[in-house]
Design a protein around this motif. Structure first.
Motif, PDB file in Angstrom:
ATOM      1  N   ASP A 252       5.181 -22.965 -29.725  1.00 29.19           N
ATOM      2  CA  ASP A 252       3.768 -22.606 -29.871  1.00 29.19           C
ATOM      3  C   ASP A 252       3.685 -21.195 -30.452  1.00 29.19           C
ATOM      4  O   ASP A 252       3.918 -20.203 -29.753  1.00 29.19           O
ATOM      5  CB  ASP A 252       3.038 -22.675 -28.526  1.00 29.19           C
ATOM      6  N   ILE A 277       0.033 -18.510 -24.941  1.00 31.99           N
ATOM      7  CA  ILE A 277       0.429 -19.748 -25.620  1.00 31.99           C
ATOM      8  C   ILE A 277       1.781 -20.282 -25.151  1.00 31.99           C
ATOM      9  O   ILE A 277       2.019 -21.490 -25.189  1.00 31.99           O
ATOM     10  CB  ILE A 277       0.420 -19.564 -27.152  1.00 31.99           C
ATOM     11  N   LYS A 340       2.706 -25.572 -33.675  1.00 34.41           N
ATOM     12  CA  LYS A 340       2.435 -25.982 -32.293  1.00 34.41           C
ATOM     13  C   LYS A 340       2.901 -27.426 -32.126  1.00 34.41           C
ATOM     14  O   LYS A 340       2.169 -28.352 -32.471  1.00 34.41           O
ATOM     15  CB  LYS A 340       0.943 -25.839 -31.977  1.00 34.41           C
TER      16      LYS A 340
END
Length: 453
Positions: A252, A277, A340
């Protein structure tokens, strides 16, 4: 007077037509002409409820029963050989939905959370809390929230006197979660809190204790655990559809703006890429497997001279080891191009999610070889609004007095592991973990209904 009499006669005729209509086509032909005439007359206002009907509507109490199935049947549009359409949507009537107060009007609230209520079946926005009266007035007008239900941060505690509000959704900088959860609990309201839960294990424990003392529910907004594609990945992993899971890769990354935002200040954010994240990598791995890691090993790094990372880490890499033997390698970064995704590598197949963590546009692949020939399945994305899913789940937990699937204990466990990750990075060696090891879904509550929103 002539116009008023004509309108009354028109309404009577339309009502008789509706009562006697034997087909949708007849209704449209008659009622359509009637509605057009009423619109031209321009004399009709809202139809008022009788006092008895108004009493039946209630005041937004969360104990109100759901509307129930939409008990309407229509003839099918497709031939018997074609795929059948699904059931009609089944939302609660507006007066029966659980009312939310949204605290904080930043990017996430304005771009995702408030629009998300438009796809909710069981939840609705009824109040706002913000430090910007002008911004709040605009948002309130846009979403039909009464001016009397708009509060400043100083007036936040007055939510206790508002019976329309059953749940407070806290969407504030990480360091403020602790205070506003405690104050919300004292106000007697259930709490949905954005992730990460707080900036320390101690704060998380105090938040859980405060909600338990007030007898209110606390849920952490781990939207990935409610999103359909990620839930399908979880089900296949746990069912060992492709045999035993061996390795997991999680990534991520995003390149943040050079704008002195609160996420770059340790006092407000608690850390850098990890709690913002990197947490998706950590929590999603735990969610997929249903087990807890027993060891973590980590590194952190920040580019010298980059003002964004004077106080926080830019990059974090950590490896989670699980009792079943699974190893999960996780990477998160604040200064690299957007990426991601994750891959779950099992004995006879691989589950891919790319992208895996954005608010929309998720894609999934299942790669396996059932008869010696490689097959790639690409399920369609049902396109559910992720915040609607989590807000509806919390609403149903309030209505049915159930523990949310991602309660405060889930957030506390992630905070424990993040503190271990930072310790490992500082000391340059693995850190042992014990909480929840050996248990399945040790910190989760009632599973969400997959068709709830």
């Amino acid at each position: 007077m002539l116009q008023e009499n004509s309108t009354t006669a028109l309404l009577d005729e339309t009502a008789r037509t509706i009562a006697c209509a034997t087909s949708r086509r007849q209704f449209i032909n008659h009622a359509g002409r009637g509605l057009l005439a009423v619109g031209v007359a321009g004399t009709l206002g809202p139809i008022a409820a009788t006092p008895a009907e108004a009493a039946d509507l209630g005041s937004g109490d969360a104990a109100l029963p759901p509307t129930g199935p939409l008990d309407i049947t229509l003839p099918p549009l497709e031939a018997p050989t074609d795929p059948k359409a699904g059931p009609f949507p089944n939302p609660d009537a507006p007066d029966q939905r659980v009312g939310y107060a949204i605290v904080g009007l930043g990017h996430l609230t304005l771009a995702e959370i408030l629009p998300g209520f438009g796809q909710c079946k069981h939840a609705k926005p009824v109040a706002l809390v913000s430090g910007s009266p002008d911004k709040m007035a605009k948002a309130a007008k846009q979403y039909g929230i009464k001016p009397s239900n708009c509060y400043s941060y100083q007036d936040y505690d007055k939510l206790k006197d508002n019976p329309e509000v059953q749940v407070i959704y806290i969407v504030l900088p990480n360091s403020m979660h602790h205070e506003y959860v405690l104050r919300g609990a004292r106000a007697g309201k259930h709490i949905l809190c954005e992730k990460p839960m707080a900036n320390s294990v101690k704060e998380c424990e105090e938040m859980i204790a405060a909600c338990q003392k007030a007898n209110v529910k606390l849920m952490i907004a781990y939207r990935i655990q409610y999103e359909p594609l990620n839930r399908e990945a979880m089900k296949r992993v746990r069912a060992k559809q492709y045999g035993q899971t061996k390795l997991i890769q999680m990534m991520d990354c995003q390149n943040q703006a050079h704008d002195n935002q609160w996420r770059h200040k340790k006092a407000l954010a608690g850390g850098g890429a990890l709690p913002d994240i990197g947490l998706y990598c950590l929590n999603t791995t735990r969610f997929l497997l249903g087990e807890e890691p027993d060891e973590v090993f980590a590194y952190t790094y920040s580019t010298p001279g980059d003002d964004r990372f004077k106080e926080i880490e830019e990059n974090v890499s950590f490896t989670l080891r699980f009792p079943s033997g699974v190893i999960s390698q996780c990477l998160a970064g604040y200064g690299s191009f957007n990426s991601k995704n994750y891959m779950v590598h099992a004995e006879t197949g691989t589950i891919k999610m790319d992208p895996a963590f954005p608010y929309k546009g998720l894609k999934q692949e299942f790669v396996h070889a059932p008869e010696g020939k490689q097959v790639i399945e690409q399920p369609s994305n049902p396109g559910k609004q992720q915040f609607a899913l989590e807000m509806d789940h919390m609403a149903l937990c309030v209505r049915h007095n159930q523990q949310p699937y991602t309660p405060g204990e889930e957030g506390l466990q992630d905070q424990r592991i993040m503190e271990a990750i930072y310790k490992s990075a500082r000391e340059g060696k693995p850190v042992k973990l014990t909480a929840g090891v050996g248990k399945t879904d040790a910190f989760r509550g009632t599973p969400p209904q997959d068709d709830a929103a």
